[in-house]
Design an enzyme around this catalytic site. Sequence first.
Site, short mmCIF file in Angstrom:
data_model
loop_
_atom_site.label_atom_id
_atom_site.label_comp_id
_atom_site.label_asym_id
_atom_site.label_seq_id
_atom_site.Cartn_x
_atom_site.Cartn_y
_atom_site.Cartn_z
N CYS A 89 9.60 8.68 -10.61
CA CYS A 89 9.25 8.31 -11.99
C CYS A 89 9.46 9.51 -12.93
CB CYS A 89 7.80 7.83 -12.05
SG CYS A 89 6.60 9.18 -11.98
N ARG A 105 0.87 -1.19 0.00
CA ARG A 105 0.00 0.00 0.00
C ARG A 105 0.90 1.23 0.00
NH1 ARG A 105 -2.15 0.28 6.30
NH2 ARG A 105 -0.13 -0.03 7.23
N HIS A 128 -2.61 -7.81 15.01
CA HIS A 128 -2.54 -6.45 15.55
C HIS A 128 -3.67 -6.27 16.57
CE1 HIS A 128 -2.73 -2.08 15.79
NE2 HIS A 128 -1.58 -2.01 15.15
N CYS A 178 2.06 6.81 -7.25
CA CYS A 178 2.65 8.04 -7.75
C CYS A 178 1.62 9.15 -7.57
CB CYS A 178 3.01 7.88 -9.22
SG CYS A 178 3.47 9.45 -9.95
N GLU A 235 -5.56 7.21 15.35
CA GLU A 235 -5.31 5.79 15.58
C GLU A 235 -4.46 5.63 16.83
OE1 GLU A 235 -3.43 3.66 12.36
OE2 GLU A 235 -4.65 4.64 10.84
N TRP A 258 4.03 -4.85 14.47
CA TRP A 258 5.06 -4.55 13.48
C TRP A 258 6.38 -4.11 14.09
CZ3 TRP A 258 5.64 0.49 14.73
CH2 TRP A 258 4.51 1.21 15.14
N ASN A 317 -4.51 7.59 3.33
CA ASN A 317 -4.05 7.08 4.62
C ASN A 317 -2.55 7.29 4.73
OD1 ASN A 317 -4.80 5.49 7.09
ND2 ASN A 317 -3.13 4.22 6.32
N GLU A 318 -2.13 7.90 5.81
CA GLU A 318 -0.71 8.08 6.11
C GLU A 318 0.11 8.39 4.85
OE1 GLU A 318 0.54 4.74 8.55
OE2 GLU A 318 -0.26 5.75 10.32
C1 GLA Z 1 -1.02 2.55 10.48
C2 GLA Z 1 -2.11 2.43 9.44
C3 GLA Z 1 -3.16 1.43 9.78
C4 GLA Z 1 -2.57 0.20 10.41
C5 GLA Z 1 -1.77 0.59 11.62
C6 GLA Z 1 -1.20 -0.59 12.37
O1 GLA Z 1 -1.22 3.54 11.38
O2 GLA Z 1 -2.71 3.66 9.16
O3 GLA Z 1 -3.85 1.11 8.60
O4 GLA Z 1 -1.79 -0.47 9.49
O5 GLA Z 1 -0.71 1.38 11.20
O6 GLA Z 1 -0.52 -0.18 13.53
ZN ZN Z 2 5.78 9.53 -9.85
#
Ligand code: GLA
Ligand code: ZN
Length: 681
Positions: A162, A116, A365, A120, A314, A322, A154-155
């Site tokens: 490229c 994920r 998790h 680009c 979160e 992880w 997300n994040e």
């Molecule tokens: C990140 C992601 C989530 C998940 C958590 C796990 O913060 O945004 O989707 O993968 O890590 O800790």
């Molecule tokens: Zn690119």
Amino acid sequence: MKNILFPQLNGILHGGDYNPEQWLDRPDILEKDIELMKEAEINTVTMGVFSWSVHEPTEGNINFDWLADIMDRLYDNGIYTVLATPTGARPAWLDAKYPSAMRCDEMGVRNHHGVRHNHCMQSPEYREKVRIMDKALAQRFSGHPGLLMWHISNELGGYCYCDTCRQKFQEWLADRYDHDIEKLNKAWWTTFWSHKFNSFDQIDPPYANGENCVLGLNLDWKRFSTWSATDFMRFEIDTLHAAGAKEPTTTNYMEMFYDYDYHYMSQFIDVISWDNYPEMHNNRQSDSMHLLERSFNHALFRSLKPDQPFMMMESAPGVVNWRPYNKYRRPGMHKLISMQALATGSDTVQYFQIRKSRGSSEQWHGAVIDHIGTNDTRIFKEVASLGADLKKISEITGSLSDNKVAILFDWDNRWAIDDAWALSNETKNFDKTCMEIYNEFMSLGVEPDIVSSDGDWSRYKIICAPMLYVLHDGIGQKISDFVNHSGQFMATYFTGYVNKDLLANLGGFPGDGLDKVFGLRSEEIDTLYPEDKVTISIHDKASRSAHSVSVHDYQEMLRDVTAEVLARYENDYLEGTPAITRNTFGNGNAYYVACRTDQHDLEFLYREMLENANIAYTNLPQGVEKHSRFSDDVRYDFYLNGSEDSKTITNIYGIDILTGEEIDGTLPLNKYQGPNNKKGL
Ligand code: GLA
Ligand code: ZN
């Protein structure tokens, strides 16, 4: 002072990421989830973060009925939705048909499909797919009474090398340097090593096997990548708005995140949110020290929009999966960590995740609902107990911090320090230095904000700017004005060496007129080995005596000192010369700390600045944090005991808003306990 983010909810948000799309063939589980959520006083879920392949299983076949059904059912049960755009991960069909959606690595090689966050940000084909998806989402869901806000992707993170991004980088540079390649050559000092460019189209990103030692290029690449990610985020926001979305937007940030400048990004979103993953009970530091790192992060995120609460989007119920060692939080810690977020200005306690995935990489998790599926697990009970507490203290919603001390923290300064071929790469430690200063103020019961040099300083009386190596345009004057108007400003070694283009300031450091503000110039910065023994002698005004403290890592040789000397070097080649100074300038004071010491050894200085600024302070028991939030007529003080021992706070009066009991002089705090104290103003 009150700013409620979500009036329809009027309370603290409690909930987190929920992935019902993984359980569509198990209606019994989905039903049970709602029951359990209600039992845990969960009032919000974040959905759709990674749902693209369910939203659009094959190209063009978009169907949100499953989501609409669940959103409705949740809303009927009093649970609101934070709805994400699913652009953090893509279905296989999309990458197979539009490979430009996949990111290229730092050698310029295209990634394969998978994982994920590997898209680009500039791919036109990907943008078009995103536009169609986001438009459809907004058309279907904006205005839904259960929809609280939009969660963009997300994040967001990382760089793409490229050809499209390469060309965008060239265009961005042309814009920045007024389409004048000579301007860029001057700014980057490209005559050095014959790196001169004739035109913008000759410039590459800093490929790992290419041009990566022109420091101006490296820095501009990071600035460009910030712009590029922000551009992507804005594209998503604009798409939602164009399709009628009116709800506020956020994107979830990450702790001490390095890739992008969050000060820049934050101008374009409505609400700040971040993902908080403490590593409690680790083998490197005490819990209370680790909690202070959390606090620093909360302060950093809070300060991005200080006039409103932020969101802890979160956090892990119990454990992550992880880390090298995935240790469960011990009983009580969950509540403390959650209370800490609220204490520092969050109006939410959100988790990743509500229910554990049955398979794949996050199946182990932490989650509110475990595979066992019951309401009697330790974690569920801790979450539910917190949920009940959050209801009791919901009156804090919308209250704000009002801090008078700030620490300067610029992303490009951070990048430039790390990239500078100077000092020691082992000990630059910019982030750590900022955190240690934060910790010293915290131990005196005074919480600092963390702000950028370009930010609004008007609310602050004290500013500490450790290692402000890069001076943006106008910052010399800004510091001068701040001090002149009764500010207390502290700078350290490695201040004002370069301008925004990384060109050394000529005429002495600190540059841009700051030599006059501080009453000195710095001529050499010397790097020490860990074994080197250097000390300075500090003249203590109160006791009229002097004491020695150790210097480590860096010491500057000062010259032309007209400032008052507070400490001198005691040995080696700088013996007898000034090491810490105070310059009264206009109505304020400019302090200069020319060497690195343990921050605790500078406590005398922080106390002096606090006294000069008329800010009350007190010595808190070790391991206890204090934070305050204010609403119109009430001050909420939060005392958090992160230590293993019981502590007592004295001289404290008010009402414990968790129990309703009056506090009359003393407040005992058990291990990991964090009650809240309300005081009428
Ligand atoms: C990140 C992601 C989530 C998940 C958590 C796990 O913060 O945004 O989707 O993968 O890590 O800790
Ligand atoms: Zn690119």
